[in-house]
Design a protein around this motif. Structure first.
Motif, PDB file in Angstrom:
ATOM      1  N   ARG A  86       6.746  -3.052   0.632  1.00  0.00           N
ATOM      2  CA  ARG A  86       7.126  -3.604  -0.660  1.00  0.00           C
ATOM      3  C   ARG A  86       8.626  -3.826  -0.822  1.00  0.00           C
ATOM      4  O   ARG A  86       9.050  -4.953  -1.079  1.00  0.00           O
ATOM      5  CB  ARG A  86       6.600  -2.635  -1.713  1.00  0.00           C
ATOM      6  CG  ARG A  86       6.886  -2.920  -3.128  1.00  0.00           C
ATOM      7  CD  ARG A  86       6.300  -1.780  -3.945  1.00  0.00           C
ATOM      8  NE  ARG A  86       4.962  -1.464  -3.506  1.00  0.00           N
ATOM      9  CZ  ARG A  86       3.885  -2.001  -4.055  1.00  0.00           C
ATOM     10  NH1 ARG A  86       3.983  -2.832  -5.028  1.00  0.00           N
ATOM     11  NH2 ARG A  86       2.696  -1.676  -3.615  1.00  0.00           N
TER      12      ARG A  86
ATOM     13  N   ASN B  81      -2.757  -8.422  -2.425  1.00  0.00           N
ATOM     14  CA  ASN B  81      -3.064  -8.801  -3.797  1.00  0.00           C
ATOM     15  C   ASN B  81      -2.687  -7.731  -4.812  1.00  0.00           C
ATOM     16  O   ASN B  81      -3.316  -7.610  -5.852  1.00  0.00           O
ATOM     17  CB  ASN B  81      -4.553  -9.130  -3.895  1.00  0.00           C
ATOM     18  CG  ASN B  81      -4.845  -9.931  -5.125  1.00  0.00           C
ATOM     19  OD1 ASN B  81      -4.006 -10.681  -5.585  1.00  0.00           O
ATOM     20  ND2 ASN B  81      -6.021  -9.740  -5.665  1.00  0.00           N
ATOM     21  N   ASP B  82      -1.668  -6.934  -4.508  1.00  0.00           N
ATOM     22  CA  ASP B  82      -1.228  -5.934  -5.467  1.00  0.00           C
ATOM     23  C   ASP B  82      -0.258  -6.606  -6.442  1.00  0.00           C
ATOM     24  O   ASP B  82       0.829  -7.031  -6.054  1.00  0.00           O
ATOM     25  CB  ASP B  82      -0.544  -4.785  -4.722  1.00  0.00           C
ATOM     26  CG  ASP B  82      -0.181  -3.646  -5.656  1.00  0.00           C
ATOM     27  OD1 ASP B  82      -0.162  -3.867  -6.886  1.00  0.00           O
ATOM     28  OD2 ASP B  82       0.076  -2.539  -5.156  1.00  0.00           O
TER      29      ASP B  82
ATOM     30  N   VAL C 277      -6.567  -3.896 -11.793  1.00  0.00           N
ATOM     31  CA  VAL C 277      -7.909  -3.485 -12.181  1.00  0.00           C
ATOM     32  C   VAL C 277      -8.604  -4.631 -12.918  1.00  0.00           C
ATOM     33  O   VAL C 277      -9.778  -4.910 -12.692  1.00  0.00           O
ATOM     34  CB  VAL C 277      -7.845  -2.204 -13.039  1.00  0.00           C
ATOM     35  CG1 VAL C 277      -9.234  -1.753 -13.422  1.00  0.00           C
ATOM     36  CG2 VAL C 277      -7.127  -1.103 -12.286  1.00  0.00           C
TER      37      VAL C 277
ATOM     38  N   PRO D  97      -7.912 -18.034  -8.509  1.00  0.00           N
ATOM     39  CA  PRO D  97      -6.691 -18.213  -7.722  1.00  0.00           C
ATOM     40  C   PRO D  97      -6.156 -19.648  -7.761  1.00  0.00           C
ATOM     41  O   PRO D  97      -5.061 -19.894  -7.278  1.00  0.00           O
ATOM     42  CB  PRO D  97      -7.120 -17.826  -6.302  1.00  0.00           C
ATOM     43  CG  PRO D  97      -8.593 -17.844  -6.304  1.00  0.00           C
ATOM     44  CD  PRO D  97      -9.065 -17.654  -7.698  1.00  0.00           C
TER      45      PRO D  97
ATOM     46  N   ARG E  96       0.159 -14.199  -1.988  1.00  0.00           N
ATOM     47  CA  ARG E  96      -1.059 -13.399  -1.824  1.00  0.00           C
ATOM     48  C   ARG E  96      -1.512 -13.406  -0.377  1.00  0.00           C
ATOM     49  O   ARG E  96      -1.966 -12.387   0.143  1.00  0.00           O
ATOM     50  CB  ARG E  96      -2.183 -13.954  -2.692  1.00  0.00           C
ATOM     51  CG  ARG E  96      -2.049 -13.546  -4.104  1.00  0.00           C
ATOM     52  CD  ARG E  96      -3.358 -13.546  -4.845  1.00  0.00           C
ATOM     53  NE  ARG E  96      -3.040 -13.156  -6.196  1.00  0.00           N
ATOM     54  CZ  ARG E  96      -2.647 -14.037  -7.106  1.00  0.00           C
ATOM     55  NH1 ARG E  96      -2.634 -15.309  -6.830  1.00  0.00           N
ATOM     56  NH2 ARG E  96      -2.307 -13.622  -8.300  1.00  0.00           N
TER      57      ARG E  96
ATOM     58  N   ARG F 274       1.637  -5.495  -8.591  1.00  0.00           N
ATOM     59  CA  ARG F 274       2.939  -4.834  -8.741  1.00  0.00           C
ATOM     60  C   ARG F 274       3.936  -5.389  -7.746  1.00  0.00           C
ATOM     61  O   ARG F 274       5.138  -5.302  -7.937  1.00  0.00           O
ATOM     62  CB  ARG F 274       2.774  -3.318  -8.537  1.00  0.00           C
ATOM     63  CG  ARG F 274       2.002  -2.681  -9.663  1.00  0.00           C
ATOM     64  CD  ARG F 274       1.655  -1.253  -9.355  1.00  0.00           C
ATOM     65  NE  ARG F 274       0.660  -1.156  -8.302  1.00  0.00           N
ATOM     66  CZ  ARG F 274       0.160  -0.013  -7.849  1.00  0.00           C
ATOM     67  NH1 ARG F 274       0.581   1.122  -8.340  1.00  0.00           N
ATOM     68  NH2 ARG F 274      -0.758  -0.012  -6.909  1.00  0.00           N
TER      69      ARG F 274
ATOM     70  N   ALA G 218      -8.248  -7.697 -12.437  1.00  0.00           N
ATOM     71  CA  ALA G 218      -8.660  -8.734 -11.483  1.00  0.00           C
ATOM     72  C   ALA G 218     -10.056  -8.469 -10.935  1.00  0.00           C
ATOM     73  O   ALA G 218     -10.700  -9.364 -10.409  1.00  0.00           O
ATOM     74  CB  ALA G 218      -7.655  -8.832 -10.341  1.00  0.00           C
ATOM     75  N   ARG G 219     -10.539  -7.224 -11.060  1.00  0.00           N
ATOM     76  CA  ARG G 219     -11.903  -6.899 -10.584  1.00  0.00           C
ATOM     77  C   ARG G 219     -12.963  -7.211 -11.621  1.00  0.00           C
ATOM     78  O   ARG G 219     -14.124  -6.883 -11.440  1.00  0.00           O
ATOM     79  CB  ARG G 219     -12.035  -5.414 -10.239  1.00  0.00           C
ATOM     80  CG  ARG G 219     -10.916  -4.835  -9.458  1.00  0.00           C
ATOM     81  CD  ARG G 219     -10.859  -5.489  -8.094  1.00  0.00           C
ATOM     82  NE  ARG G 219      -9.826  -4.882  -7.287  1.00  0.00           N
ATOM     83  CZ  ARG G 219     -10.079  -3.943  -6.374  1.00  0.00           C
ATOM     84  NH1 ARG G 219     -11.278  -3.519  -6.162  1.00  0.00           N
ATOM     85  NH2 ARG G 219      -9.092  -3.462  -5.659  1.00  0.00           N
TER      86      ARG G 219
ATOM     87  N   ARG H  36      -0.472  -2.448 -12.438  1.00  0.00           N
ATOM     88  CA  ARG H  36      -1.674  -1.752 -11.978  1.00  0.00           C
ATOM     89  C   ARG H  36      -2.867  -2.079 -12.850  1.00  0.00           C
ATOM     90  O   ARG H  36      -3.985  -2.242 -12.365  1.00  0.00           O
ATOM     91  CB  ARG H  36      -1.429  -0.247 -11.908  1.00  0.00           C
ATOM     92  CG  ARG H  36      -2.355   0.420 -10.916  1.00  0.00           C
ATOM     93  CD  ARG H  36      -2.175   1.927 -10.836  1.00  0.00           C
ATOM     94  NE  ARG H  36      -2.441   2.527 -12.114  1.00  0.00           N
ATOM     95  CZ  ARG H  36      -1.546   3.218 -12.819  1.00  0.00           C
ATOM     96  NH1 ARG H  36      -0.337   3.386 -12.352  1.00  0.00           N
ATOM     97  NH2 ARG H  36      -1.869   3.718 -13.984  1.00  0.00           N
TER      98      ARG H  36
ATOM     99  N   MET I 207       0.836  -1.207   0.000  1.00  0.00           N
ATOM    100  CA  MET I 207       0.000   0.000   0.000  1.00  0.00           C
ATOM    101  C   MET I 207       0.866   1.251   0.000  1.00  0.00           C
ATOM    102  O   MET I 207       1.968   1.250   0.517  1.00  0.00           O
ATOM    103  CB  MET I 207      -0.881   0.014   1.250  1.00  0.00           C
ATOM    104  CG  MET I 207      -2.049  -0.939   1.190  1.00  0.00           C
ATOM    105  SD  MET I 207      -3.000  -0.717  -0.300  1.00  0.00           S
ATOM    106  CE  MET I 207      -3.460   1.002  -0.169  1.00  0.00           C
TER     107      MET I 207
ATOM    108  N   GLN J 234      -3.281 -16.788 -13.036  1.00  0.00           N
ATOM    109  CA  GLN J 234      -4.328 -16.623 -12.029  1.00  0.00           C
ATOM    110  C   GLN J 234      -5.083 -15.316 -12.239  1.00  0.00           C
ATOM    111  O   GLN J 234      -6.301 -15.258 -12.070  1.00  0.00           O
ATOM    112  CB  GLN J 234      -3.715 -16.695 -10.625  1.00  0.00           C
ATOM    113  CG  GLN J 234      -3.252 -18.114 -10.306  1.00  0.00           C
ATOM    114  CD  GLN J 234      -2.449 -18.222  -9.044  1.00  0.00           C
ATOM    115  OE1 GLN J 234      -2.250 -17.249  -8.329  1.00  0.00           O
ATOM    116  NE2 GLN J 234      -1.972 -19.421  -8.758  1.00  0.00           N
ATOM    117  N   VAL J 235      -4.367 -14.264 -12.631  1.00  0.00           N
ATOM    118  CA  VAL J 235      -5.055 -12.996 -12.892  1.00  0.00           C
ATOM    119  C   VAL J 235      -5.845 -13.099 -14.193  1.00  0.00           C
ATOM    120  O   VAL J 235      -6.997 -12.663 -14.276  1.00  0.00           O
ATOM    121  CB  VAL J 235      -4.055 -11.829 -12.986  1.00  0.00           C
ATOM    122  CG1 VAL J 235      -4.778 -10.544 -13.325  1.00  0.00           C
ATOM    123  CG2 VAL J 235      -3.322 -11.672 -11.679  1.00  0.00           C
TER     124      VAL J 235
END
Lengths: 265, 325
Positions: free
Chosen positions: B7, B270-271, B213, B86, B265, B273, B215-216, B209, B1, B80-81
């Motif tokens: 990170r 779950n980022d 997005v 998953p 994960r 990047r 993944a949503r 990034r 975050m 997976q993405v």
């Protein structure tokens, strides 16, 4: 001046005749409500206006440029869509979810900066979900997730809001809060188009209405002209009674006269 | 975050783990070589025998293990993405089956060992094209149709593999079975794998990034300005190339591509990047360790590394599933 225009638009609903092509101009500051019975194409129309579905005929213009001539990123910088339902393949936190509203404004290698974070946090505060910022969206209630989705659109700072049932899952207090928010956005020059199944929300919060009929016909105009009980009764196939509460029209399904209905024992 | 960012720390720790795994794999074996001696060899001195052992046997193998693990970890995270599932892994779309048919076919025909990786690579790419073409269907592919097509094509490859095994003379069978389980003793040169891994790991960082997005869901991603179809095709081609390279380096090593991104994960969120580069490092470290175990556990007998990754991966994964809500 218009920000969103349709020219002879026919949305693509499988198995339905073309009906009447829609030529509509939406100006900044207007709040449009799209009304019609279930399955009439409210969601399809909103997705077509956002460029997510190809129309069967006609076209949609954003700032006088056809959508198909614009890059998706450019569209997303101007126009946000609040979806009716959402999927979460992978869990993410509420703050991360609001931050993706900043995606169209960032170059691929850029990370979200302080300004993006500020916009996301303000959006969460505006929807009263700041306290959930670190929770996973998958652990939220339906109403909370709906408010997070609206916060994501708010962080996107759109000039055109397309909202598909923005009050889905919301209790009365948050329904009013969300509608006030959209009205306030319109007051600052945004154009708002909402798909609504609740006639009374539309009557209370929209200044223009578009009525979609199941046969592909439509009519539209200023709200006070469209809120005509007989026309609305034809729209829903349901007799309606109109009352006024505090000067605002309220529609309730008319109770059929005793014995008038066939399906009574 | 943003703000408090774990990170760089997480990536640094994983890189350290990878370096330690490589060092361990250099030190351990029939002739143990300890710290000072290792250092002497790499600074240009040391015992000539140790030098030969390290530079022409252990180092290439450790590097091949690391690169293969990194390729599989990254390919698994990407799949997976892409499939928004998953539980997807690099082989879920039938790639390993195609590669196996290529490799075993080459072995059956008596091709020299140098041709086996190439044949596996061609088989994997063939399978990729086949699945991608078939999954187009009417109106373009969806993750579900891609997944189902891949599973069915993989079943078809499985039948062909069994057929090839039954045709094979007995003396070739052990080599084939080792290949099928994944085995690094055939890894001739680590460099092709590294030449693909390094640019791929750099390329996915700017995609991260957009993948977050995506993944949503594709509609939400499109509404947020992601060019969904080009991104999906890029990810599919990239994950396929990574997997094909991994399979042609070491056979079909299982579970690395499934378990590594999944565990990361759970630990790191779950980022993409972060998850994508972390999958490279963790996959590399894990496979290097597994290969060291495979070489030394029953020495002088060598186990196929796929046995180790499966024996480690199956219980870990079941535990994760059991504990997940």
């Amino acid at each position: 001046m218009t920000v969103l225009t349709t020219q002879d638009l026919v949305i693509d609903i499988p198995g339905r005749a073309d009906g009447r092509p829609l030529t509509l101009r939406v100006a900044p500051g207007q709040r449009w409500g799209v009304l019609g019975p279930n399955g009439v194409g409210k969601t399809t129309l909103l997705h077509t206006l956002a460029g997510l579905r190809a129309p069967r005929a006609g076209r949609v213009l954003l700032d006088d440029t056809p959508l198909e001539a614009l890059k998706r990123k450019r569209v997303a910088q101007r126009l946000a869509l609040v979806f009716q339902d959402r999927q979460d393949g992978f869990p993410a936190t509420v703050l991360e979810t609001a931050l993706i509203g900043r995606h169209p404004f960032l170059a691929p290698w850029r990370r979200e900066g302080a300004e993006d974070l500020l916009l996301a946090r303000e959006a969460l505060a505006a929807l009263a979900v700041s306290h959930l910022a670190d929770r996973l969206v998958t652990t939220l209630s339906g109403g909370e997730r709906q408010r997070v989705a609206i916060a994501t659109a708010l962080a996107q700072t759109p000039s055109v809001w397309l909202a598909d049932e923005p009050t889905n899952h919301l209790d009365l207090h948050h329904q009013v809060a969300v509608m006030k928010l959209l009205r306030e956005r319109a007051g600052r020059g945004a154009a708002v188009v909402m798909g609504l199944h609740d006639l009374n929300l539309a009557a209370r919060w929209c200044d223009h209405l578009l009525l979609l009929y199941p046969d592909g016909q439509h009519c539209f105009g200023p709200a006070e002209a469209m809120l005509e009980p007989t026309a609305l009764a034809r729209l829903y196939g349901q007799p309606l009674t109109m009352a006024r509460v505090g000067g605002a029209p309220v529609f309730v399904p008319a109770d059929p006269a005793p014995g008038a209905s066939d399906d009574r024992p | 975050m943003p703000g408090v960012s774990p990170r760089p720390l997480a990536l640094a720790l994983l890189a350290l783990a990878g370096a330690l795994a490589v060092a361990l794999s250099l030190a351990v074996g029939s002739v143990p070589i300890h710290g000072a001696e290792l250092w002497a060899v790499f600074t240009g001195g040391g015992d000539p025998l140790h030098r030969e052992l390290l530079l022409s046997l252990r180092l290439p193998r450790a590097l091949a293990a690391f690169a293969t693990g990194g390729l599989l970890g990254l390919a698994g995270a990407l799949m997976q993405v892409l499939l928004r599932n998953p539980l997807a892994d690099p082989y879920v779309l039938g790639l390993s089956g195609g590669a196996a048919v290529g490799a075993l076919g080459a072995m059956l025909l008596g091709a020299a060992a140098v041709w086996v990786p190439g044949a596996a690579f061609v088989g994997a790419l063939l399978s990729t094209v086949l699945v991608f073409g078939l999954a187009q269907g009417v109106g373009g592919w969806t993750p579900t149709r891609l997944l189902l097509t891949g599973v069915v094509v993989a079943a078809g490859w499985g039948a062909v593999v069994t057929f090839l095994l039954t045709l094979s003379p007995a003396e070739r069978l052990p080599g084939m079975l080792y290949w099928l389980m994944g085995d690094l003793s055939y890894a001739r040169s680590p460099w092709p794998a590294w030449l693909l891994l390094v640019p791929a790991a750099l390329l996915v960082v700017p995609l991260g990034r957009g993948l977050n997005v995506l993944a949503r869901g594709p509609l939400l991603a499109a509404s947020l300005g992601v060019a969904v179809r080009p991104l999906e095709i890029t990810v599919y081609v990239l994950a396929s190339a990574l997997t094909a390279m991994a399979v042609s380096t070491a056979g079909s090593v299982g579970f690395v591509g499934l378990v590594v991104p999944h565990m990361l994960r759970l630990a790191l969120g779950n980022d993409q990047r972060l998850i994508l580069p972390a999958s490279v490092l963790a996959g590399g470290a894990l496979l290097t360790l597994a290969d060291t175990l495979a070489r030394t556990l029953l020495a002088p007998q060598q186990l196929p590394v796929g046995v180790i990754t499966a024996l480690l991966g199956v219980p870990t994964f079941l535990l994760l599933l059991y504990r997940s809500r």
